[in-house]
Design an enzyme around this catalytic site. Sequence first.
Site, PDB file in Angstrom:
ATOM      1  N   ASP A 166       4.673  10.656  16.867  1.00 42.82           N
ATOM      2  CA  ASP A 166       4.570  10.925  15.439  1.00 42.82           C
ATOM      3  C   ASP A 166       3.086  11.385  15.106  1.00 42.82           C
ATOM      4  O   ASP A 166       2.569  10.824  14.010  1.00 42.82           O
ATOM      5  CB  ASP A 166       5.010   9.844  14.332  1.00 42.82           C
ATOM      6  CG  ASP A 166       5.548  10.703  13.152  1.00 42.82           C
ATOM      7  OD1 ASP A 166       5.541  11.769  13.087  1.00 42.82           O
ATOM      8  OD2 ASP A 166       5.632   9.746  12.234  1.00 42.82           O
ATOM      9  N   GLY A 169       5.419   3.369   5.063  1.00 39.61           N
ATOM     10  CA  GLY A 169       5.033   4.252   6.127  1.00 39.61           C
ATOM     11  C   GLY A 169       6.514   5.067   6.550  1.00 39.61           C
ATOM     12  O   GLY A 169       7.502   4.391   6.098  1.00 39.61           O
ATOM     13  N   GLY A 170       6.565   5.315   7.589  1.00 39.69           N
ATOM     14  CA  GLY A 170       7.539   6.001   8.243  1.00 39.69           C
ATOM     15  C   GLY A 170       8.556   5.024   8.719  1.00 39.69           C
ATOM     16  O   GLY A 170       9.932   5.041   8.845  1.00 39.69           O
ATOM     17  N   GLY A 226       8.323   1.364   7.747  1.00 39.97           N
ATOM     18  CA  GLY A 226       8.397   0.101   6.960  1.00 39.97           C
ATOM     19  C   GLY A 226       7.401   0.242   5.750  1.00 39.97           C
ATOM     20  O   GLY A 226       6.725   1.121   5.695  1.00 39.97           O
ATOM     21  N   THR A 227       7.308  -0.957   5.331  1.00 40.14           N
ATOM     22  CA  THR A 227       6.407  -1.112   4.173  1.00 40.14           C
ATOM     23  C   THR A 227       5.025  -1.717   4.674  1.00 40.14           C
ATOM     24  O   THR A 227       4.790  -2.605   5.525  1.00 40.14           O
ATOM     25  CB  THR A 227       6.848  -2.052   3.278  1.00 40.14           C
ATOM     26  OG1 THR A 227       8.272  -1.846   2.832  1.00 40.14           O
ATOM     27  CG2 THR A 227       6.206  -2.018   1.996  1.00 40.14           C
ATOM     28  N   VAL A 228       3.796  -0.967   4.157  1.00 38.72           N
ATOM     29  CA  VAL A 228       2.624  -1.470   4.541  1.00 38.72           C
ATOM     30  C   VAL A 228       1.886  -2.341   3.349  1.00 38.72           C
ATOM     31  O   VAL A 228       1.909  -1.944   2.231  1.00 38.72           O
ATOM     32  CB  VAL A 228       1.600  -0.307   4.933  1.00 38.72           C
ATOM     33  CG1 VAL A 228       0.304  -0.555   5.272  1.00 38.72           C
ATOM     34  CG2 VAL A 228       2.326   0.513   5.765  1.00 38.72           C
ATOM     35  N   LEU A 268       0.785  -1.052  -0.001  1.00 38.76           N
ATOM     36  CA  LEU A 268      -0.314  -0.099  -0.091  1.00 38.76           C
ATOM     37  C   LEU A 268       0.811   1.146   0.080  1.00 38.76           C
ATOM     38  O   LEU A 268       0.481   2.189  -0.457  1.00 38.76           O
ATOM     39  CB  LEU A 268      -0.961   0.084   1.136  1.00 38.76           C
ATOM     40  CG  LEU A 268      -1.937  -1.079   1.433  1.00 38.76           C
ATOM     41  CD1 LEU A 268      -2.591  -1.175   2.553  1.00 38.76           C
ATOM     42  CD2 LEU A 268      -2.911  -0.844   0.263  1.00 38.76           C
ATOM     43  N   GLY A 269       2.131   1.188   0.488  1.00 38.09           N
ATOM     44  CA  GLY A 269       2.932   2.219   0.577  1.00 38.09           C
ATOM     45  C   GLY A 269       3.755   2.118   1.666  1.00 38.09           C
ATOM     46  O   GLY A 269       3.826   1.230   2.560  1.00 38.09           O
ATOM     47  N   LYS A 289       1.808  -3.864   8.547  1.00 38.06           N
ATOM     48  CA  LYS A 289       3.269  -2.866   8.411  1.00 38.06           C
ATOM     49  C   LYS A 289       4.350  -3.720   8.772  1.00 38.06           C
ATOM     50  O   LYS A 289       4.381  -4.279   9.900  1.00 38.06           O
ATOM     51  CB  LYS A 289       3.137  -1.471   9.336  1.00 38.06           C
ATOM     52  CG  LYS A 289       4.300  -0.810   9.077  1.00 38.06           C
ATOM     53  CD  LYS A 289       3.972   0.473   9.783  1.00 38.06           C
ATOM     54  CE  LYS A 289       5.293   1.356   9.845  1.00 38.06           C
ATOM     55  NZ  LYS A 289       5.070   2.655  10.342  1.00 38.06           N
TER      56      LYS A 289
END
Length: 764
Positions: free
Chosen positions: A563, A469-470, A472-474, A466-467, A488
């Site tokens: 965050d 994130g700050g 890791g990968t989601v 999906l994208g 994630k």
Amino acid sequence: MVMLFPSPATAALLVLVVVLLQLQLWSAEAQVAVGSGPPAGCPSPDRCGNVSVPFPFGIRAGCSLAGFDLTCDTTTNPPRLMIGNGTLQVVSISLADATVRALDLAGAVNITYDGNVSGNGTWRSLGATVGGPFVVADLRNQLVVTGCNIQVTLMGDRANGITGCSSFCSINDRWTSFVANVSGNASCSGIGCCKTPIPIGRTSYLVDYKTLESSHEHDNKLPNVVRVAEQGWFDGAVAADLLDNSKRDKSPLTPVPVVLDWVVAFTLETALFSAQTGQFADDGNWSCPTAGSGRKTACLSTFSVCRNITGNYRLGYVCQCDKGYDGNPYVTDGCQDIDECEQAEEHGCFGECTNTRGAFLCRCPRGARGNATIPNGCTKSNLGLTIGVGIGSGAALFILALGAVFLTRKIKQRRARTLRQKFFKQNRGHLLQQLVSQKADIAERMIIPLAELEKATNNFDESRELGGGGHGTVYKGILSDLHVVAIKKSNVTVQREIDEFINETEVPLLVYEFISNGTLYHHLHVEGPTSLPWEDRLRIATETARSLAYLHSAVSFPIIHRDIKSHNILLDGSLTTKVSDFGASRCIPAEQNGVTTAIQGTLGYLDPMYYYTGCLTEKSDIYSFGVVLMELLTRKKPHSYRSAEDESFVSHFTTLHAQGNLADILDAQVMEERKKEVNEVAVLAVACVKLKAEERPTMRQVEMTLESIRSSSLQQEVLHSVSTKNSKELHVSWSHAISEGTSLDSTRQYSLEEENLLSSRYPQ
Ligand SMILES: *[C@@H]1O[C@H](CO)[C@@H](O)[C@H](O)[C@H]1NC(C)=O
Ligand SMILES: *[C@@H]1O[C@H](CO)[C@@H](O)[C@H](O)[C@H]1NC(C)=O
Ligand SMILES: *[C@@H]1O[C@H](CO)[C@@H](O)[C@H](O)[C@H]1NC(C)=O
Ligand SMILES: *[C@@H]1O[C@H](CO)[C@@H](O)[C@H](O)[C@H]1NC(C)=O
Ligand SMILES: *[C@@H]1O[C@H](CO)[C@@H](O)[C@H](O)[C@H]1NC(C)=O
Ligand SMILES: *[C@@H]1O[C@H](CO)[C@@H](O)[C@H](O)[C@H]1NC(C)=O
Ligand SMILES: *[C@@H]1O[C@H](CO)[C@@H](O)[C@H](O)[C@H]1NC(C)=O
Ligand SMILES: *[C@@H]1O[C@H](CO)[C@@H](O)[C@H](O)[C@H]1NC(C)=O
Ligand SMILES: *[C@@H]1O[C@H](CO)[C@@H](O)[C@H](O)[C@H]1NC(C)=O
Ligand SMILES: *[C@@H]1O[C@H](CO)[C@@H](O)[C@H](O)[C@H]1NC(C)=O
């Protein structure tokens, strides 16, 4: 028959006459011309009795080369194969050796005695074939003489001596006895008998006989017999028998084997002698025909060669099959490949034999090595054993390796389990349990096995991303209960993060409810004049504050999100708020007021105190939340906003608020909708971003304030339902995976990351 040659010249002349007579005689008969094989109808080989008669020999008219016609005497049983009209019975014919083995039925040379001490005779068993293809084979025959005190000389046509020997009987002085009894011993050593090889092959020999004892007293003590015989014949029993004086009468009549040589295109050397010139005129017609000579060869077969035969008496050539071939070189395709391997040992192969055209290969059998060309030359090498042992030990090694792999895996699994338990503890597993203790059924679902996550994400397939994130990968995943989740997976390749994880072997996976409707950021910052209604903005702020307040205070150890920003506030289908990305969340032990950590957060939202001191408290979250409130009010992007005076977003907002000029920055849509509430929220936001952390309100106070602003707003408005979440909407689960292959760094301090695995949306 007695021949007397007064002079060599006369002798030569006489022989020449005889030869010419013979040639005339043969030419009268039907003979096969050289260069043509046996005519149709001629059996080749033919047979006489049990003797095979191959071409160029023949027993039928017109079936042989000139000179090779044999007679099959069928009057006897078995039939006898005779050469010409002579006394020689052919026993066998060898094309390979170009020999004929014959029995000389005449037995001994008929010696004509002169009535005194000497006599003479002629060996002429070849009889009328003088000038024909046959001669006594050089060195394969012997002169064998029996008798007492005699000397025999073998001579050529010109009385030239060829060889000779003497036999003595060792007579004593009283002449009463003599020693010649050699019976029982095969030797013919000069006592009563002598023999010597015949070095020159001829068709006939003159024999000169002399008595060496002048008294003649013992002339007939033994039968005086002169024979031309095959080498080795006069030995053993044969010799014993023929030396027996009691058999003296029939002894000379005993047939004697003789070996004859033959050549094709024969020419007697004497025939080349010109009496007129006194010289030999060699026309070369006897030799192997060469291309262009105009003569045809008798060597008709392929794989055959022609060999010149030059003797002292006769010239010609023979044909031979090539090495490795066998058969008849005088007929077309007569030479055939020898399958040496049929009798491998006779061909000097004591190993594994492979026949080839014209040759053969000899090797030691598989599993043996050595010299296969000598008997017992091959010894079983331990190659087979080696292979066996190799296979055996290979299998053993394989099994060992398997065992090792299995053990390693077991150990790893065990270590992983231990680690998971440790992690569960370290990562405040009890906190998690505490959170869900009232909802036992959920507790089970809090931890999702890695296998299910892998299945849910199709092994973390790229297409499911999906994208990033700050932290890791989601991935988007579908659990077995058909819940769509966002998973994630920490990006351990980011060195900074590696450093912050407890150890590199652990990859935490955070499973979120899959939030279908995007983030607050996306909903807020849209093109065009209208964005989220103020109503929703306020509700979202309240819900976010509630979640954070819960994190900060509802559990034994405060959890700091670190965050908070509009990107991390997710909205589901009904725009219900979910605070996300707890990747940097930090749990602070109760006795600690602040923890010094590496700075994490997003520019624009980041608490400057935390930034400068590195000391993390819940108030950092409050600062960030204050920024979000300002963002909701202004629809400006905190991280990129710069005022005309190049002030940051927070600074500018605070300044304008202090000046009472907030309208300059507020979202027009908000201004329009709720002026009063907007101001209250603005006051709260400014309070949240106070530089001194202790001056900021707690998250609980923020939540309460927002709740009250909202409820007053709601009283004015039509009831706006705030969704109350039941247990089924506990969307957050966590799990972590073991990433194999990297070493465990047990020395690392348990630190900041201990709560990394926790994620959001706790039950309300
Ligand atoms: C032919 O037969 C005789 C006896 O009948 C025997 O001695 C001889 O060896 C045989 N020759 C061959 C070539 O078989
Ligand atoms: C062989 O003998 C026959 C008579 O038996 C004779 O006619 C013939 O000429 C002789 N041939 C030779 C080559 O001696
Ligand atoms: C030997 O020679 C004598 C006289 O010349 C003759 O009578 C006799 O037949 C001959 N024997 C043989 C075997 O040729
Ligand atoms: C052979 O014997 C005969 C008769 O005895 C004799 O005349 C002749 O000279 C002898 N020949 C030789 C070469 O000795
Ligand atoms: C035999 O030879 C001897 C000497 O060589 C001679 O004296 C004698 O007369 C001869 N006898 C005959 C019968 O020729
Ligand atoms: C040769 O000697 C053996 C005994 O050694 C004897 O039996 C035989 O009769 C003898 N032959 C002659 C010819 O003297
Ligand atoms: C035959 O003679 C040889 C020597 O030539 C000898 O060694 C052997 O013993 C003799 N054999 C007999 C049976 O006399
Ligand atoms: C040798 O062969 C040639 C050619 O075949 C022939 O002309 C010649 O007469 C032959 N010579 C003799 C002596 O036969
Ligand atoms: C046979 O002899 C002739 C004449 O000496 C020679 O020209 C030829 O090369 C020889 N052939 C072989 C195969 O030796
Ligand atoms: C095998 O043995 C033969 C006879 O001893 C010898 O000639 C040959 O060279 C040997 N071959 C090898 C490969 O040793």
